[in-house]
Design an enzyme around this catalytic site. Structure first.
Site, PDB file in Angstrom:
ATOM      1  N   ASP A 149     -25.023 -16.453   0.295  1.00 42.71           N
ATOM      2  CA  ASP A 149     -26.256 -15.755  -0.068  1.00 42.71           C
ATOM      3  C   ASP A 149     -26.880 -15.267   1.232  1.00 42.71           C
ATOM      4  OD1 ASP A 149     -28.979 -15.140  -1.205  1.00 42.71           O
ATOM      5  OD2 ASP A 149     -28.172 -16.193  -2.941  1.00 42.71           O
ATOM      6  N   TYR A 194     -30.562  -0.806 -11.658  1.00 43.34           N
ATOM      7  CA  TYR A 194     -30.128  -2.133 -12.107  1.00 43.34           C
ATOM      8  C   TYR A 194     -29.312  -2.029 -13.389  1.00 43.34           C
ATOM      9  CZ  TYR A 194     -30.351  -7.053 -13.450  1.00 43.34           C
ATOM     10  OH  TYR A 194     -30.031  -8.335 -13.820  1.00 43.34           O
ATOM     11  N   LYS A 251     -25.203  -2.843 -13.530  1.00 44.27           N
ATOM     12  CA  LYS A 251     -24.661  -3.891 -14.404  1.00 44.27           C
ATOM     13  C   LYS A 251     -23.680  -3.302 -15.419  1.00 44.27           C
ATOM     14  CE  LYS A 251     -26.685  -7.486 -12.634  1.00 44.27           C
ATOM     15  NZ  LYS A 251     -25.886  -8.408 -11.796  1.00 44.27           N
TER      16      LYS A 251
END
Length: 255
Positions: free
Chosen positions: A38, A160, A164
């Protein structure tokens, strides 16, 4: 159903909190050696501690998943240490602190940043990990998308929803390409889960009536928990899902 990942090496991206942390801890507690990454180094340390508390092994590295060179280096280190990659979970993503705005107000950088983290990173990690899986004659890739990839996004963020949806189609494409090598590629589309600061802020921005409306639209009448997503990942990564590939599993409490 007993699911174990003894002696397996599992990569989990976006593991600093939320889904990623729950996924890492669940794998580690079931015998896997987890490699978690991360950008949030301090929270990654907490993820590693949670894995140790579950009697598991977790190596953490702070990397930018949108940087192909960093991805290759991270996967190479895991391979050099453990010899193979058995499972890849592409969980990194999110809205990067952005909020929904009219199309004409969105900058090119804002668009590209979300595409890079939510879609391109999944490609980079698959590209880096698949040679090891092919050599082993087996592998599992689980991508984490969103209900926004199957419909529209509650956030109103165009990039977004687009990213996706693209990640979902990447899943289907790779499933057919990699199937002959006994590598399955599947996708989980979570419903609304209070899993990180961004989703908490999004939830808090809604009026009480809108919050209630969202809950009432869910068959089980509750929001999800990170473990709800992690448990679905465990199944798709296990031997019990050996003949499942190219699928999108909506884990959303029922719509």
């Amino acid at each position: 159903m007993h699911i174990s990942f003894d002696h397996q090496t599992v990569i989990v991206t976006g593991a600093a909190h939320g889904f990623g942390r729950a996924i890492a801890v669940n794998f580690a507690s079931r015998g896997a050696t987890v490699w978690a990454c991360d950008l949030l180094g301090d929270e990654l340390v907490e993820t590693a501690a949670a894995c140790r508390a579950a009697n598991g092994i977790c190596h953490v590295r702070t990397i930018d998943v949108s940087d192909p060179a960093a991805v290759q280096q991270f996967v190479a280190e895991a391979l050099a240490t453990n010899g193979r990659i058995d499972v890849l979970v592409n969980n990194a993503g999110g809205v990067l602190g952005q909020v929904g705005r009219p199309l004409e107000q969105v900058t090119v950088k804002e668009w590209n940043d979300i595409i890079a983290v939510n879609m391109s990173a999944a490609f980079y990690f698959a590209q880096a990990a698949v040679p090891s899986m092919k050599q082993a004659g087996r592998g599992r890739i689980v991508n984490i998308s969103s209900g926004a990839g199957l419909g529209i996004s509650l956030t109103g963020i165009q990039a977004y929803a687009t990213a996706k949806a693209g990640q979902i189609n990447l899943t289907r494409q790779l499933a057919h390409e990699l199937g002959p090598f006994n590598i399955t590629v599947n996708n989980i589309a979570p419903g609304f889960v209070l899993s990180n600061p961004n989703t908490q802020r999004q939830w808090d921005s809604y009026s009480p009536s809108k919050q209630q409306g969202i809950i009432e639209s869910i068959a089980l009448q509750r929001l999800g928990q990170p473990d709800d997503i992690a448990h679905a990942v465990l199944f798709l990564a296990s031997d019990f899902a050996g003949w499942i590939s190219g699928q999108v599993l909506s884990v959303d409490g029922g719509k």
